[in-house]
Design an enzyme around this catalytic site. Structure first.
Site, PDB file in Angstrom:
ATOM      1  CE  LYS A 124      -0.927   2.514   3.875  1.00  0.00           C
ATOM      2  NZ  LYS A 124      -1.345   2.526   4.985  1.00  0.00           N
ATOM      3  N   GLY A 161      -4.654   7.929   6.198  1.00  0.00           N
ATOM      4  CA  GLY A 161      -3.699   8.553   6.418  1.00  0.00           C
ATOM      5  C   GLY A 161      -2.915   8.984   5.220  1.00  0.00           C
ATOM      6  NE  ARG A 184      -5.394   8.624  10.974  1.00  0.00           N
ATOM      7  CZ  ARG A 184      -5.046   7.779  10.178  1.00  0.00           C
ATOM      8  NH1 ARG A 184      -5.374   7.225   9.067  1.00  0.00           N
ATOM      9  NH2 ARG A 184      -3.829   6.967  10.283  1.00  0.00           N
ATOM     10  CD  GLU A 214       3.177   0.140   8.390  1.00  0.00           C
ATOM     11  OE1 GLU A 214       3.884  -1.305   7.259  1.00  0.00           O
ATOM     12  OE2 GLU A 214       3.703   1.156   7.846  1.00  0.00           O
ATOM     13  NE  ARG A 261      -3.510   0.502  14.255  1.00  0.00           N
ATOM     14  CZ  ARG A 261      -2.896   0.808  12.502  1.00  0.00           C
ATOM     15  NH1 ARG A 261      -1.622   0.917  12.953  1.00  0.00           N
ATOM     16  NH2 ARG A 261      -3.732   0.271  11.656  1.00  0.00           N
ATOM     17  CE  LYS A 274      -7.093   2.938   6.674  1.00  0.00           C
ATOM     18  NZ  LYS A 274      -6.468   2.914   6.317  1.00  0.00           N
TER      19      LYS A 274
END
EC number: 2.5.1.19
Length: 446
Positions: free
Chosen positions: A30, A112, A140, A334, A365, A431
């Site tokens: 991505k 993002g 965000r 991540e 998270r 996503k």
């Protein structure tokens, strides 16, 4: 602390009855796909993206660029080498740069990269471009990009929120110059300015003023990809001033780029080998890459596995034991949800540090992992910048995802070892990792 959503669309996470032994073709990155889309759209000539990721985030990026006038054509190869189950429609994208235009409306979803990379592109458009997105996207931070663009000459309406929704009033160009930003909440603030900088009249000099800068590999990825299309970039890792990046104005070249597999999205499959004491092959794992996911080789080896990187890909093998780890994940935040899931199944405690910025990702998270693992019987506590995980015997239950793809894959990892785990809204994995349930069950031979 996240609020539990309604228990809908529960997916029974498959429980592994034996060690996995599988080859998993992981779709394209991505991070690389969305950077490549921006750079190709700003180039002076057409280009190709081969094996791009087709997921919600990348399709939102492509749709947004089309909305601003860029031509993006999808082609299908007649090659029989496409992995079974992959979407042949997205095998190659032809990017046809054009004059950027408004009025346009961009849906960023909760991506993002889209919400941060495209306002600088919109400043180069001729006309207004409005940005909107999912409710979580409103929470965000975008102030780093918004404030910097104003310093560089852009006009932006955001009602002083520093967040979505907003409108960039493009004037066909941007002065550029020197700007100071605090990118401690997201490295994407830096990447956003660098990607469009060759088209700024004066280029850009970005100075990070914060105390820390997370996810540095993603900035190195941006710099490498800029140089690959002909941009001149001075950066800290090439001998430049610390926390300063300079991009010279100039034309970008159209390239023929093949997208690497998404190494961060390979994490749950490597974790499956570790958790079950099995073996997983990820074809086409690059020998050299700026992707943060490459650190999984080191981290998961320390946690009990072993790996071999060959020309055909990465083979990862679990030993049947999982060990705790004390690790700073500041550059690879991540990866935290998947590492936390494995750590909850280990034979000793773990400390995950350097990831306070994860509170501003798709969800908080750190709070979400703490709550969901503890509700399955775990013992996780938050620290100022991470998590302390003390393994306990876990039990089944609902694992909520908060519309966060990495929460869903973390729950699936736990489900391998713990019967009765149900993932709420596993579809959120689309996503960045389309067809995750099919890939997961295929790996397990279900």
């Amino acid at each position: 602390m996240p609020v539990n959503p309604v228990h809908t669309a529960l997916w029974p996470a498959p429980h592994a009855s034996e060690a996995v032994d599988a080859t998993v073709h992981v779709p394209g990155s991505k991070s690389v796909t969305n950077r490549a889309l921006v750079l190709a759209s700003l180039a002076s000539e057409p280009g190709w993206l081969r094996r791009p990721l087709r997921s919600r985030d990348t399709l939102l990026m492509a749709a947004a660029l089309r909305e601003m006038g860029v031509g993006i054509e999808e082609t299908v190869s007649s090659s029989s080498s496409v992995a079974a189950g992959q979407d042949r429609a997205g095998e190659a994208w032809r990017i046809l740069p054009a004059g950027l235009r408004g009025p346009a409306t961009v849906d960023v979803g909760n991506a993002g990269t889209v919400m941060r990379f495209l306002p600088p592109v919109a400043a180069l458009a001729d006309g207004p471009v409005r940005f909107d997105g999912d409710p979580r996207a409103y929470e965000r931070p975008l102030n780093g990009v918004i404030d910097a663009l104003r310093v560089l000459g852009a006009r932006i309406d955001d009602d002083d929120r520093g967040a979505l929704p907003l409108t960039v009033h493009g004037s066909g160009g941007l002065d550029g110059g020197t700007v100071e930003i605090d990118a401690s909440s997201s490295s994407q603030f830096v990447s956003a300015l660098l990607l469009s900088a060759p088209r700024f009249n004066q280029g850009v000099e970005v100075r990070h003023t914060g105390s820390s800068l997370p996810s540095m590999p993603h900035i190195r990825m941006t710099v490498d990809m800029l140089r690959a299309v002909g941009a001149q970039v001075d950066s800290p890792e090439s001998g430049g001033e610390p926390n300063v990046w300079r991009v010279t104005p100039g034309a970008l070249l159209g390239r023929d780029l093949t997208i690497e597999p998404d190494l961060s999205n390979a994490q749950p499959f490597l974790a499956a080998a570790l958790v079950t004491g099995g073996r997983v092959l990820i074809p086409d794992w690059p020998a050299r890459t700026t992707q943060p996911g490459d650190r999984l080789r080191e981290i998961f080896t320390e946690m009990g596995g072993s790996c071999e990187l060959a020309d055909y890909g990465l083979v990862f093998t679990g030993s049947g034991s999982i060990h705790g780890i004390d690790v700073d994940l500041g550059d690879v935040g991540e990866l935290t949800p998947g590492i936390a899931a494995v750590a909850a199944l280990a034979d000793s405690p773990s400390t995950l540090r350097g990831v306070s910025h994860l509170r501003l990702h798709e969800t908080d998270r750190l709070a979400a992992l703490t709550k969901e693992i503890n509700e399955l019987g775990g013992d996780v506590t938050e620290s100022a910048d991470g998590l302390h995980i003390r393994p306990r015997r876990l039990h089944g239950g609902v694992f909520h995802t908060y519309d966060d793809h990495r929460m869903a894959t973390a729950g699936a990892i736990i489900g391998l070892a713990v019967p009765g785990v149900q993932i709420e809204n596993v579809a959120t994995t689309a996503k960045t990792l389309p067809d995750f349930p099919e890939l997961w069950t295929g790996m397990l031979g279900v």
